[in-house]
Motif scaffolding. Structure first.
Motif, PDB file in Angstrom:
ATOM      1  N   LYS A  34       0.831  -1.214   0.000  1.00 29.73           N
ATOM      2  CA  LYS A  34       0.000   0.000   0.000  1.00 29.73           C
ATOM      3  C   LYS A  34       0.857   1.253   0.000  1.00 29.73           C
ATOM      4  CE  LYS A  34      -4.133  -2.120   1.740  1.00 29.73           C
ATOM      5  NZ  LYS A  34      -5.073  -2.325   2.799  1.00 29.73           N
ATOM      6  N   LEU A  35       1.984   1.228   0.707  1.00 31.44           N
ATOM      7  CA  LEU A  35       2.913   2.355   0.656  1.00 31.44           C
ATOM      8  C   LEU A  35       3.493   2.501  -0.747  1.00 31.44           C
ATOM      9  CD1 LEU A  35       4.641   4.626   1.822  1.00 31.44           C
ATOM     10  CD2 LEU A  35       6.242   2.875   2.631  1.00 31.44           C
ATOM     11  N   ALA A  36       3.859   1.388  -1.366  1.00 33.59           N
ATOM     12  CA  ALA A  36       4.381   1.428  -2.739  1.00 33.59           C
ATOM     13  C   ALA A  36       3.320   2.011  -3.681  1.00 33.59           C
ATOM     14  CB  ALA A  36       4.804   0.038  -3.199  1.00 33.59           C
ATOM     15  N   GLU A  74      12.877   1.879   7.128  1.00 37.26           N
ATOM     16  CA  GLU A  74      12.200   2.457   8.285  1.00 37.26           C
ATOM     17  C   GLU A  74      12.949   3.691   8.777  1.00 37.26           C
ATOM     18  OE1 GLU A  74       9.825   0.828  12.155  1.00 37.26           O
ATOM     19  OE2 GLU A  74      11.658  -0.209  11.596  1.00 37.26           O
ATOM     20  N   LYS A  75      12.191   4.737   9.058  1.00 33.46           N
ATOM     21  CA  LYS A  75      12.744   5.972   9.602  1.00 33.46           C
ATOM     22  C   LYS A  75      11.772   6.494  10.655  1.00 33.46           C
ATOM     23  CE  LYS A  75      14.355  10.563   8.321  1.00 33.46           C
ATOM     24  NZ  LYS A  75      14.534  11.511   7.229  1.00 33.46           N
ATOM     25  N   GLU A  76      12.246   6.579  11.872  1.00 33.83           N
ATOM     26  CA  GLU A  76      11.437   7.095  12.976  1.00 33.83           C
ATOM     27  C   GLU A  76      10.082   6.384  13.063  1.00 33.83           C
ATOM     28  OE1 GLU A  76      11.334  11.298  12.273  1.00 33.83           O
ATOM     29  OE2 GLU A  76      13.502  11.491  12.495  1.00 33.83           O
ATOM     30  N   ASP A  77      10.130   5.056  13.085  1.00 26.46           N
ATOM     31  CA  ASP A  77       8.945   4.198  13.222  1.00 26.46           C
ATOM     32  C   ASP A  77       7.965   4.286  12.051  1.00 26.46           C
ATOM     33  OD1 ASP A  77       9.854   3.170  15.647  1.00 26.46           O
ATOM     34  OD2 ASP A  77       8.921   4.800  16.782  1.00 26.46           O
ATOM     35  N   GLU A  78       8.417   4.781  10.906  1.00 29.75           N
ATOM     36  CA  GLU A  78       7.589   4.812   9.697  1.00 29.75           C
ATOM     37  C   GLU A  78       8.391   4.257   8.537  1.00 29.75           C
ATOM     38  OE1 GLU A  78       4.468   8.218   9.306  1.00 29.75           O
ATOM     39  OE2 GLU A  78       6.431   9.112   9.692  1.00 29.75           O
ATOM     40  N   TRP A  79       7.708   3.577   7.633  1.00 28.46           N
ATOM     41  CA  TRP A  79       8.356   3.069   6.438  1.00 28.46           C
ATOM     42  C   TRP A  79       8.321   4.161   5.380  1.00 28.46           C
ATOM     43  CZ3 TRP A  79      11.211  -1.133   6.684  1.00 28.46           C
ATOM     44  CH2 TRP A  79      10.967  -2.044   7.713  1.00 28.46           C
ATOM     45  N   LYS A  80       9.478   4.393   4.748  1.00 27.83           N
ATOM     46  CA  LYS A  80       9.628   5.467   3.763  1.00 27.83           C
ATOM     47  C   LYS A  80      10.333   4.933   2.514  1.00 27.83           C
ATOM     48  CE  LYS A  80       8.285   8.929   6.482  1.00 27.83           C
ATOM     49  NZ  LYS A  80       7.259   9.884   6.142  1.00 27.83           N
ATOM     50  N   VAL A  81      10.089   5.580   1.388  1.00 30.59           N
ATOM     51  CA  VAL A  81      10.723   5.222   0.123  1.00 30.59           C
ATOM     52  C   VAL A  81      12.081   5.903   0.043  1.00 30.59           C
ATOM     53  CG1 VAL A  81      10.555   5.417  -2.394  1.00 30.59           C
ATOM     54  CG2 VAL A  81       8.502   4.934  -1.033  1.00 30.59           C
ATOM     55  N   ASP A  82      13.127   5.111  -0.152  1.00 37.21           N
ATOM     56  CA  ASP A  82      14.476   5.647  -0.299  1.00 37.21           C
ATOM     57  C   ASP A  82      14.766   5.762  -1.794  1.00 37.21           C
ATOM     58  OD1 ASP A  82      17.221   6.163  -0.442  1.00 37.21           O
ATOM     59  OD2 ASP A  82      17.594   5.102   1.431  1.00 37.21           O
ATOM     60  N   THR A  83      14.566   6.947  -2.325  1.00 35.49           N
ATOM     61  CA  THR A  83      14.707   7.155  -3.766  1.00 35.49           C
ATOM     62  C   THR A  83      16.142   6.966  -4.236  1.00 35.49           C
ATOM     63  OG1 THR A  83      14.907   9.541  -3.388  1.00 35.49           O
ATOM     64  CG2 THR A  83      12.721   8.693  -3.958  1.00 35.49           C
ATOM     65  N   SER A  84      17.111   7.327  -3.426  1.00 34.88           N
ATOM     66  CA  SER A  84      18.516   7.168  -3.806  1.00 34.88           C
ATOM     67  C   SER A  84      18.895   5.700  -3.920  1.00 34.88           C
ATOM     68  CB  SER A  84      19.431   7.852  -2.788  1.00 34.88           C
ATOM     69  OG  SER A  84      19.129   9.230  -2.718  1.00 34.88           O
ATOM     70  N   GLU A  85      18.525   4.901  -2.932  1.00 35.99           N
ATOM     71  CA  GLU A  85      18.838   3.471  -2.945  1.00 35.99           C
ATOM     72  C   GLU A  85      18.054   2.729  -4.026  1.00 35.99           C
ATOM     73  OE1 GLU A  85      21.079   1.654  -1.065  1.00 35.99           O
ATOM     74  OE2 GLU A  85      21.816   3.562  -0.303  1.00 35.99           O
ATOM     75  N   GLN A  98       4.521  13.291  -2.550  1.00 35.09           N
ATOM     76  CA  GLN A  98       5.785  12.562  -2.724  1.00 35.09           C
ATOM     77  C   GLN A  98       6.703  12.805  -1.527  1.00 35.09           C
ATOM     78  OE1 GLN A  98       7.239  14.286  -6.330  1.00 35.09           O
ATOM     79  NE2 GLN A  98       6.330  12.713  -7.644  1.00 35.09           N
ATOM     80  N   GLN A  99       6.783  14.055  -1.103  1.00 29.07           N
ATOM     81  CA  GLN A  99       7.674  14.410   0.004  1.00 29.07           C
ATOM     82  C   GLN A  99       7.273  13.707   1.300  1.00 29.07           C
ATOM     83  OE1 GLN A  99      10.593  16.177  -0.633  1.00 29.07           O
ATOM     84  NE2 GLN A  99       9.759  15.754  -2.663  1.00 29.07           N
ATOM     85  N   LYS A 100       5.985  13.435   1.453  1.00 33.76           N
ATOM     86  CA  LYS A 100       5.487  12.737   2.643  1.00 33.76           C
ATOM     87  C   LYS A 100       6.037  11.310   2.723  1.00 33.76           C
ATOM     88  CE  LYS A 100       1.216  10.871   4.553  1.00 33.76           C
ATOM     89  NZ  LYS A 100      -0.214  10.711   4.374  1.00 33.76           N
ATOM     90  N   TYR A 101       6.255  10.681   1.571  1.00 32.73           N
ATOM     91  CA  TYR A 101       6.636   9.274   1.544  1.00 32.73           C
ATOM     92  C   TYR A 101       8.129   9.021   1.426  1.00 32.73           C
ATOM     93  CZ  TYR A 101       1.671   8.567   0.855  1.00 32.73           C
ATOM     94  OH  TYR A 101       0.318   8.569   1.020  1.00 32.73           O
ATOM     95  N   ILE A 102       8.932  10.038   1.147  1.00 34.51           N
ATOM     96  CA  ILE A 102      10.347   9.758   0.904  1.00 34.51           C
ATOM     97  C   ILE A 102      11.174   9.755   2.183  1.00 34.51           C
ATOM     98  CG2 ILE A 102      10.353  10.478  -1.498  1.00 34.51           C
ATOM     99  CD1 ILE A 102      11.607  13.077  -0.694  1.00 34.51           C
ATOM    100  N   TYR A 103      12.214   8.962   2.155  1.00 29.35           N
ATOM    101  CA  TYR A 103      13.111   8.760   3.295  1.00 29.35           C
ATOM    102  C   TYR A 103      13.872  10.036   3.634  1.00 29.35           C
ATOM    103  CZ  TYR A 103      16.496   6.314   6.235  1.00 29.35           C
ATOM    104  OH  TYR A 103      17.270   5.896   7.286  1.00 29.35           O
ATOM    105  N   LYS A 104      14.376  10.701   2.613  1.00 29.76           N
ATOM    106  CA  LYS A 104      15.154  11.922   2.829  1.00 29.76           C
ATOM    107  C   LYS A 104      14.464  13.076   2.095  1.00 29.76           C
ATOM    108  CE  LYS A 104      19.747  13.887   2.323  1.00 29.76           C
ATOM    109  NZ  LYS A 104      21.057  13.718   1.704  1.00 29.76           N
ATOM    110  N   LYS A 105      13.889  13.975   2.848  1.00 34.61           N
ATOM    111  CA  LYS A 105      13.168  15.111   2.273  1.00 34.61           C
ATOM    112  C   LYS A 105      14.046  15.845   1.262  1.00 34.61           C
ATOM    113  CE  LYS A 105       9.435  14.945   4.901  1.00 34.61           C
ATOM    114  NZ  LYS A 105       8.562  13.887   4.516  1.00 34.61           N
ATOM    115  N   GLY A 106      13.453  16.193   0.135  1.00 35.36           N
ATOM    116  CA  GLY A 106      14.160  16.938  -0.891  1.00 35.36           C
ATOM    117  C   GLY A 106      15.040  16.099  -1.793  1.00 35.36           C
ATOM    118  N   SER A 107      15.088  14.775  -1.555  1.00 37.17           N
ATOM    119  CA  SER A 107      15.946  13.925  -2.382  1.00 37.17           C
ATOM    120  C   SER A 107      15.285  13.549  -3.700  1.00 37.17           C
ATOM    121  CB  SER A 107      16.345  12.655  -1.627  1.00 37.17           C
ATOM    122  OG  SER A 107      15.206  11.860  -1.345  1.00 37.17           O
TER     123      SER A 107
END
Length: 144
Positions: free
Chosen positions: A30-32, A111-122, A47-56
Motif C-alpha cells: 500500500k505504501l508502494a 524504516e525511519k522514525e517508526d515509519e516506512w519510507k521510500v528511499d529514492t537514492s537506494e 511525494q515528500q510525505k513518503y520519501i526517506y530523505k526530504k528533498g531527495s
C-alpha cells in the motif's frame, strides 16, 4: 491446567506473529501504491510525505497535479525483505495510466522514525535479478 494455559499462550503468540507478517507485506504494498500514485498524479507535496530523505526527489515540483486514475489493483507487487539491512525491495509492474508504455519500477523501503519510507537514492541501483536470487520473495500481490 497450567500446561494447557501455557500452550494456549504459545499458540496465540505464534498466530499473532504470522498475522503481522502478512499485514506487513500488505502495508508495504500500500505504501508502494501511494508512492506510485503520487508520482503519476504529479503530486510533489505527497511525494515528500513518503520519501526517506526530504528533498531527495524533486520530480514534478511546481507542476500542476493531475488525477492519473492509477488504482492499487492495477499494479503487481513483488516484495522481498532484507533482514540484514532491514529494508524491503518492492518491484511494481503496471500499465502507465498517462501513456501507452508499461512501467517496471524498483522501490527500496526503509524504516525511519517508526515509519516506512521510500528511499529514492537506494532505489536507483536495484537489479531485480540480483534481489530475487539473493532473497526469498515474501509476497506477490495482484499476481496472476
Amino acid at each position: 491446567m497450567k500446561r494447557l494455559f501455557i500452550s494456549f499462550i504459545a499458540i496465540l503468540v505464534l498466530l499473532t506473529g504470522c498475522n503481522q507478517s502478512a499485514s506487513t507485506s500488505e502495508d508495504i504494498s500500500k505504501l508502494a501504491y501511494e508512492w506510485e500514485k503520487a508520482n503519476f498524479d504529479r503530486d510533489y507535496d505527497l511525494q515528500q510525505k513518503y520519501i526517506y530523505k526530504k528533498g531527495s526527489y524533486e520530480a514534478y515540483k511546481g507542476d500542476k497535479k493531475i488525477d492519473s486514475g492509477l488504482k492499487y489493483e492495477d499494479i503487481r507487487y513483488e516484495i522481498y525483505f532484507d533482514e540484514e539491512l532491514e529494508r524491503y525491495y518492492v518491484f511494481t509492474d503496471f500499465k502507465n495510466p498517462n501513456g501507452e508504455n508499461s512501467v517496471e519500477d524498483n522501490i527500496v523501503i526503509r524504516e525511519k522514525e517508526d515509519e516506512w519510507k521510500v528511499d529514492t537514492s537506494e532505489s536507483l541501483d536495484i537489479v531485480r535479478e540480483d534481489i530475487s536470487e539473493k532473497f526469498d520473495r515474501e509476497a506477490c500481490i495482484n499476481c496472476k
